[in-house]
Design a protein around this motif. Structure first.
Motif, PDB file in Angstrom:
ATOM      1  N   UNK A 262      -9.467  65.469  17.556  1.00 43.96           N
ATOM      2  CA  UNK A 262      -8.473  64.962  16.612  1.00 43.96           C
ATOM      3  C   UNK A 262      -9.041  65.145  15.219  1.00 43.96           C
ATOM      4  N   UNK A 263      -8.203  65.492  14.245  1.00 43.63           N
ATOM      5  CA  UNK A 263      -8.695  65.719  12.886  1.00 43.63           C
ATOM      6  C   UNK A 263      -9.476  64.502  12.388  1.00 43.63           C
ATOM      7  N   UNK A 264     -10.637  64.772  11.814  1.00 43.79           N
ATOM      8  CA  UNK A 264     -11.451  63.689  11.276  1.00 43.79           C
ATOM      9  C   UNK A 264     -12.459  63.124  12.270  1.00 43.79           C
ATOM     10  N   UNK A 265     -12.335  63.503  13.553  1.00 44.76           N
ATOM     11  CA  UNK A 265     -13.271  63.024  14.586  1.00 44.76           C
ATOM     12  C   UNK A 265     -14.386  64.054  14.762  1.00 44.76           C
ATOM     13  N   UNK A 266     -15.522  63.662  15.323  1.00 46.66           N
ATOM     14  CA  UNK A 266     -16.560  64.662  15.606  1.00 46.66           C
ATOM     15  C   UNK A 266     -16.011  65.725  16.566  1.00 46.66           C
ATOM     16  N   UNK A 267     -16.461  66.968  16.410  1.00 44.27           N
ATOM     17  CA  UNK A 267     -16.013  68.040  17.300  1.00 44.27           C
ATOM     18  C   UNK A 267     -16.449  67.740  18.737  1.00 44.27           C
ATOM     19  N   UNK A 268     -15.863  68.499  19.659  1.00 43.43           N
ATOM     20  CA  UNK A 268     -16.106  68.269  21.085  1.00 43.43           C
ATOM     21  C   UNK A 268     -17.068  69.322  21.631  1.00 43.43           C
ATOM     22  N   UNK A 269     -18.129  68.868  22.273  1.00 42.92           N
ATOM     23  CA  UNK A 269     -19.080  69.832  22.854  1.00 42.92           C
ATOM     24  C   UNK A 269     -19.113  69.748  24.381  1.00 42.92           C
TER      25      UNK A 269
ATOM     26  N   UNK B 236      -6.595  63.178  26.112  1.00 44.92           N
ATOM     27  CA  UNK B 236      -6.129  62.563  27.352  1.00 44.92           C
ATOM     28  C   UNK B 236      -6.605  63.301  28.603  1.00 44.92           C
ATOM     29  N   UNK B 237      -6.603  62.557  29.711  1.00 43.50           N
ATOM     30  CA  UNK B 237      -7.141  63.098  30.967  1.00 43.50           C
ATOM     31  C   UNK B 237      -6.273  64.207  31.547  1.00 43.50           C
ATOM     32  N   UNK B 238      -4.996  64.268  31.145  1.00 40.22           N
ATOM     33  CA  UNK B 238      -4.090  65.293  31.692  1.00 40.22           C
ATOM     34  C   UNK B 238      -4.106  66.583  30.886  1.00 40.22           C
ATOM     35  N   UNK B 239      -4.817  66.584  29.795  1.00 38.73           N
ATOM     36  CA  UNK B 239      -4.824  67.783  28.953  1.00 38.73           C
ATOM     37  C   UNK B 239      -5.602  68.906  29.658  1.00 38.73           C
ATOM     38  N   UNK B 240      -5.000  70.140  29.746  1.00 42.17           N
ATOM     39  CA  UNK B 240      -5.649  71.222  30.489  1.00 42.17           C
ATOM     40  C   UNK B 240      -6.861  71.806  29.754  1.00 42.17           C
ATOM     41  N   UNK B 241      -7.991  71.856  30.447  1.00 48.40           N
ATOM     42  CA  UNK B 241      -9.235  72.345  29.816  1.00 48.40           C
ATOM     43  C   UNK B 241      -9.936  73.322  30.760  1.00 48.40           C
ATOM     44  N   UNK B 242     -10.335  74.450  30.200  1.00 47.61           N
ATOM     45  CA  UNK B 242     -11.155  75.395  30.945  1.00 47.61           C
ATOM     46  C   UNK B 242     -12.605  74.931  30.775  1.00 47.61           C
ATOM     47  N   UNK B 243     -13.240  74.569  31.881  1.00 44.85           N
ATOM     48  CA  UNK B 243     -14.587  73.981  31.807  1.00 44.85           C
ATOM     49  C   UNK B 243     -15.639  75.078  31.670  1.00 44.85           C
ATOM     50  N   UNK B 244     -16.312  75.088  30.525  1.00 49.04           N
ATOM     51  CA  UNK B 244     -17.381  76.073  30.336  1.00 49.04           C
ATOM     52  C   UNK B 244     -18.717  75.389  30.177  1.00 49.04           C
ATOM     53  N   UNK B 245     -18.817  74.143  30.628  1.00 49.69           N
ATOM     54  CA  UNK B 245     -20.075  73.399  30.515  1.00 49.69           C
ATOM     55  C   UNK B 245     -20.277  72.892  29.096  1.00 49.69           C
ATOM     56  N   UNK B 246     -21.504  72.480  28.839  1.00 54.51           N
ATOM     57  CA  UNK B 246     -21.888  71.922  27.535  1.00 54.51           C
ATOM     58  C   UNK B 246     -22.038  73.083  26.546  1.00 54.51           C
ATOM     59  N   UNK B 247     -21.421  72.988  25.361  1.00 55.26           N
ATOM     60  CA  UNK B 247     -21.546  74.064  24.363  1.00 55.26           C
ATOM     61  C   UNK B 247     -22.987  74.095  23.860  1.00 55.26           C
ATOM     62  N   UNK B 248     -23.655  75.232  24.028  1.00 55.54           N
ATOM     63  CA  UNK B 248     -25.108  75.213  23.810  1.00 55.54           C
ATOM     64  C   UNK B 248     -25.508  75.134  22.335  1.00 55.54           C
ATOM     65  N   UNK B 249     -24.705  75.674  21.421  1.00 53.47           N
ATOM     66  CA  UNK B 249     -25.075  75.551  19.999  1.00 53.47           C
ATOM     67  C   UNK B 249     -24.714  74.170  19.449  1.00 53.47           C
ATOM     68  N   UNK B 250     -23.535  73.698  19.786  1.00 54.58           N
ATOM     69  CA  UNK B 250     -23.168  72.322  19.446  1.00 54.58           C
ATOM     70  C   UNK B 250     -22.595  72.108  18.053  1.00 54.58           C
ATOM     71  N   UNK B 251     -22.702  73.100  17.183  1.00 51.82           N
ATOM     72  CA  UNK B 251     -22.168  72.988  15.820  1.00 51.82           C
ATOM     73  C   UNK B 251     -21.329  74.233  15.551  1.00 51.82           C
ATOM     74  N   UNK B 252     -20.275  74.087  14.763  1.00 46.69           N
ATOM     75  CA  UNK B 252     -19.331  75.175  14.519  1.00 46.69           C
ATOM     76  C   UNK B 252     -19.994  76.413  13.904  1.00 46.69           C
ATOM     77  N   UNK B 253     -19.219  77.509  13.936  1.00 43.11           N
ATOM     78  CA  UNK B 253     -19.702  78.784  13.398  1.00 43.11           C
ATOM     79  C   UNK B 253     -19.914  78.700  11.880  1.00 43.11           C
TER      80      UNK B 253
END
Ligand code: TXA
Ligand code: MG
Length: 317
Positions: free
Chosen positions: A135-142, A152-169
């Motif tokens: 959500x805008x203003x919240x920490x990004x999701x890793x 929400x729990x029903x939102x469709x997500x392709x699971x790629x594990x934990x993002x290894x860099x963790x910070x945006x480009x």
């Protein structure tokens, strides 16, 4: 809700929005060719329309179709850093990219993300626009659970594990005959020296000017807890610190990672900020006694932004 690669392909082709992993952070993806889905991204995030989206592609030749100008060193930058955590803003043929993606600018940001699932996905679907999946203003999701926390729990997500860099480009833009940094990111400025022969500088945002990187104007990366830089020796008993250090005043210490591995700190940063909220922390002192070079500069910038109070004058973004 975790979905498979083929379900993600189908949903994106049908014009739906899907959570997608990258090596930096999770993205909220829509096909570049589904304007309604792109609209939906802004609604879901509560994102101001003035803030443009990055276009993700799987091959640099696709970018050539959109760009009106190929700056010097573009070739070597793309060969060296893509796929990877670099976004390049280029002037574009405006009729080839919906205005909503560009927020009406005559440029667009491009990136080839380095995640096998996402590269596979784009081979099937084509270019994907995706902001960070928060959500805008919240920490990004890793992690998948962060995307679920926000959408929400029903939102469709392709699971790629934990993002290894963790910070945006890191975002680069060629201006006044030099490459300049529009946003510090997970690729440190020093890394560009070997390709460019100089270190790109961070382009300062002046609010009175038309912003070159609108996202930098909005409030970002903020947890609900109030973060205070320094003051780890003071009266605040909850501390955000580093594994190697002792905090005698800290009744509760949240560890960001190792002082010797900024990569570990980058990887954990957003997860720890979210944890503070989940545990109802109201106030935390952040140990800011760390180097100011390389990836640490990006970490310092994100922590500083996370410190902005809810009452700050900055727009919520
Ligand atoms: O690592 C990343 O870049 C992640 C993953 C998902 O790829 N994406 C990401 O997107 O961080 P977002 O929307 O959270 O941030 C995009 C930033 C914003 O600050 C926006 O203003 C800037 O990129 N941006 C996008 N297009 C631009 C353009 N044409 N000119 C200047 N800045 C642009
Ligand atoms: Mg973002």
């Amino acid at each position: 809700m975790k979905i498979t690669l083929s379900e993600a392909v189908q949903s994106l082709k049908e014009g739906k929005v899907v959570g997608v992993p990258t090596e930096t952070v999770y993205g909220l993806a829509a096909s570049l060719y589904h304007p309604n889905a792109i609209e939906q991204i802004f609604k879901l995030k509560g994102r101001p329309k003035e803030n443009p989206l990055i276009i993700h592609v799987q091959d640099v030749d696709i970018i050539r179709l959109f760009a009106t100008f190929w700056p010097p060193d573009m070739e070597s930058l793309s060969r060296f850093f893509w796929p990877g955590p670099l976004t390049i803003v280029l002037p574009v043929h405006s009729q080839t990219i919906p205005s909503i993606v560009r927020a009406g600018l005559d440029t667009a940001g491009f990136r080839i993300p380095n995640h096998p699932l996402t590269l596979e996905l784009m081979k099937e679907v084509g270019p994907l626009v995706m902001p960070s999946a928060n959500l805008s203003g919240r920490p990004s999701a890793t992690k998948v659970i962060h995307v679920e926390e926000d959408f929400g729990l029903d939102f469709p997500i392709l699971d790629g594990g934990h993002c290894k860099n963790g910070i945006e480009s890191t975002i680069l833009y060629f201006k006044e005959n030099r490459w300049q940094i529009l946003r510090l990111g997970s690729l440190p400025a020093e890394e560009f020296e070997k390709i460019l022969g100089y270190r790109p500088q961070v382009l300062e945002v002046r609010k009175e000017e038309k912003p070159l990187c609108p996202g930098q104007l909005f409030r970002h990366y903020a947890p609900k807890a109030k973060l205070i830089l320094g003051e780890c020796e003071g009266s605040i008993s909850t501390i955000l610190g580093f594994e190697e250090k002792d905090y005698p005043k800290g009744k509760k210490v949240y560890y960001l990672g190792s002082l010797y591995h900024p990569e570990s700190v980058a990887e954990n940063l957003y997860a720890v900020l979210r944890q503070l909220d989940n545990e109802g922390v109201k106030q935390v002192a952040v140990d800011d006694d760390f180097p100011r070079e390389g990836l640490w500069l990006t970490i310092a910038e994100r922590l500083k932004k996370a410190c902005y109070s809810k009452n700050s004058q900055d727009l919520e973004g």
